[in-house]
Design a protein around this motif. Structure first.
Motif, mmCIF file in Angstrom:
data_model
loop_
_atom_site.group_PDB
_atom_site.id
_atom_site.type_symbol
_atom_site.label_atom_id
_atom_site.label_comp_id
_atom_site.label_asym_id
_atom_site.label_seq_id
_atom_site.Cartn_x
_atom_site.Cartn_y
_atom_site.Cartn_z
ATOM 1 N N GLY A 140 32.476 38.879 34.826
ATOM 2 C CA GLY A 140 33.709 38.102 34.870
ATOM 3 C C GLY A 140 34.948 38.966 34.795
ATOM 4 N N ALA A 141 34.944 39.953 33.885
ATOM 5 C CA ALA A 141 36.097 40.839 33.744
ATOM 6 C C ALA A 141 36.321 41.655 35.010
ATOM 7 N N ARG A 142 35.240 42.142 35.605
ATOM 8 C CA ARG A 142 35.385 42.937 36.828
ATOM 9 C C ARG A 142 35.866 42.083 37.996
ATOM 10 N N ALA A 143 35.312 40.875 38.118
ATOM 11 C CA ALA A 143 35.732 39.997 39.217
ATOM 12 C C ALA A 143 37.199 39.604 39.062
ATOM 13 N N ALA A 144 37.602 39.239 37.851
ATOM 14 C CA ALA A 144 38.999 38.881 37.611
ATOM 15 C C ALA A 144 39.919 40.063 37.886
ATOM 16 N N GLY A 145 39.494 41.255 37.484
ATOM 17 C CA GLY A 145 40.300 42.445 37.735
ATOM 18 C C GLY A 145 40.486 42.717 39.215
ATOM 19 N N ALA A 146 39.426 42.520 39.997
ATOM 20 C CA ALA A 146 39.524 42.750 41.440
ATOM 21 C C ALA A 146 40.497 41.774 42.086
ATOM 22 N N TRP A 147 40.389 40.494 41.739
ATOM 23 C CA TRP A 147 41.317 39.498 42.285
ATOM 24 C C TRP A 147 42.749 39.778 41.839
ATOM 25 N N LEU A 148 42.901 40.212 40.595
ATOM 26 C CA LEU A 148 44.227 40.515 40.063
ATOM 27 C C LEU A 148 44.862 41.682 40.807
ATOM 28 N N ALA A 149 44.079 42.713 41.079
ATOM 29 C CA ALA A 149 44.602 43.882 41.788
ATOM 30 C C ALA A 149 45.008 43.525 43.215
ATOM 31 N N ILE A 150 44.175 42.748 43.900
ATOM 32 C CA ILE A 150 44.487 42.342 45.284
ATOM 33 C C ILE A 150 45.761 41.503 45.313
ATOM 34 N N ALA A 151 45.827 40.518 44.404
ATOM 35 C CA ALA A 151 46.997 39.638 44.364
ATOM 36 C C ALA A 151 48.267 40.418 44.059
ATOM 37 N N SER A 152 48.187 41.346 43.120
ATOM 38 C CA SER A 152 49.366 42.110 42.713
ATOM 39 C C SER A 152 49.854 43.021 43.830
ATOM 40 N N PHE A 153 48.915 43.635 44.547
ATOM 41 C CA PHE A 153 49.308 44.509 45.655
ATOM 42 C C PHE A 153 50.010 43.714 46.759
ATOM 43 N N ILE A 154 49.449 42.572 47.122
ATOM 44 C CA ILE A 154 50.058 41.751 48.175
ATOM 45 C C ILE A 154 51.437 41.259 47.738
ATOM 46 N N LEU A 155 51.544 40.827 46.475
ATOM 47 C CA LEU A 155 52.834 40.323 46.001
ATOM 48 C C LEU A 155 53.871 41.436 45.932
ATOM 49 N N THR A 156 53.457 42.649 45.588
ATOM 50 C CA THR A 156 54.392 43.777 45.567
ATOM 51 C C THR A 156 54.989 44.013 46.942
#
Length: 258
Positions: A38-54
């Motif tokens: 769960g932590a790894r999956a959430a981290g992956a989605w968080l990183a993708i979302a943050s990069f796109i939003l940046t």
């Protein structure tokens, strides 16, 4: 015979205990695997979302408090505006996915009430802001290009109201970053987490100054704070997504007597 009977009795006494110990070990291992995944999956989605939003924020630019000026900016950079907001809508949806996974993972990042509240606030703010992004990429975009000021102003007021979800998101990320800054074991350096917490707070303050109080310097503060915050979130998400970081998180979550 008495020795054989005693040995059988000893085995019968030990058998259930061994089975229970094995069962308990398997249950702990299964729970740890769920937390890790769960932590790894959430981290992956968080990183993708943050990069796109940046990237989206870099193309978005600061918002003008004047309707006419902002309308002209959208009309002049119509293609850039549309792409940036469709990308932002996708990123905000990914933030909601990351937070929902994190809320069910049972990791140390949701152990305290303030962290649990921050991750719960995140999808609410993200989905509110996603509706703003879609409105700005469609109705507002078309009204600005065609010069329909009446439609533009009406929908811009709607978008501004829903965009307050961004302030809620920034507040949630501020809490998460501040918690990482004070945690004994964090996946990013403490100095980086402190910078992210300050940037998140600055983004909230800039939003209040720019969108609520109409100060012209509020929008740049919001934008810079949001970009710095998102850059840290990329780092934070990638660190969570690493296998070794996930395993270390499980070790910290496990009771000392396990």
């Amino acid at each position: 015979m008495r020795g054989a009977s005693a040995q059988l009795a000893h085995r019968s006494r030990d058998g259930p205990g061994i089975a229970l110990q094995t069962s308990g070990h398997n249950e702990r291992k299964e729970a740890m695997s769920h937390t890790d995944m769960g932590a790894r999956a959430a981290g992956a989605w968080l990183a993708i979302a943050s990069f796109i939003l940046t990237v989206s924020l870099l193309f978005h630019g600061p918002i003008s408090p004047d309707f006419g000026t902002q309308m002209d900016r959208i009309a002049d950079g119509s293609l850039r505006w549309s792409i940036a907001h469709w990308a932002a809508a996708a990123a905000l949806s990914f933030f909601a996915v990351a937070s929902l996974i994190m809320l069910t993972a049972g990791s140390r990042l949701t152990r305290e009430w303030w962290m649990l509240s921050a991750w719960a606030l995140l999808p609410v703010g993200a989905l509110w802001t996603a509706s703003t992004a879609v409105a700005e990429a469609t109705v507002i975009f078309n009204a600005a290009v065609t010069g329909n000021r009446e439609v533009y102003e009406s929908w811009w007021m709607f978008a501004e109201g829903k965009a307050n979800g961004f302030a809620a998101m920034a507040l949630a990320f501020t809490v998460i970053a501040a918690n990482e800054a004070w945690a004994s074991h964090s996946v990013t350096p403490h100095w980086a987490s402190r910078i992210a917490a300050v940037a998140g707070a600055a983004s909230v303050l800039g939003w209040v100054l720019g969108s609520w109080l109409r100060f012209p310097f509020g929008a740049p503060i919001w934008l810079v704070g949001a970009i710095v915050m998102c850059l840290w979130l990329v780092w934070f998400g990638l660190s969570l997504a690493r296998v070794d970081a996930g395993q270390a998180s499980i070790q910290r979550d496990a009771p000392s007597g396990a």
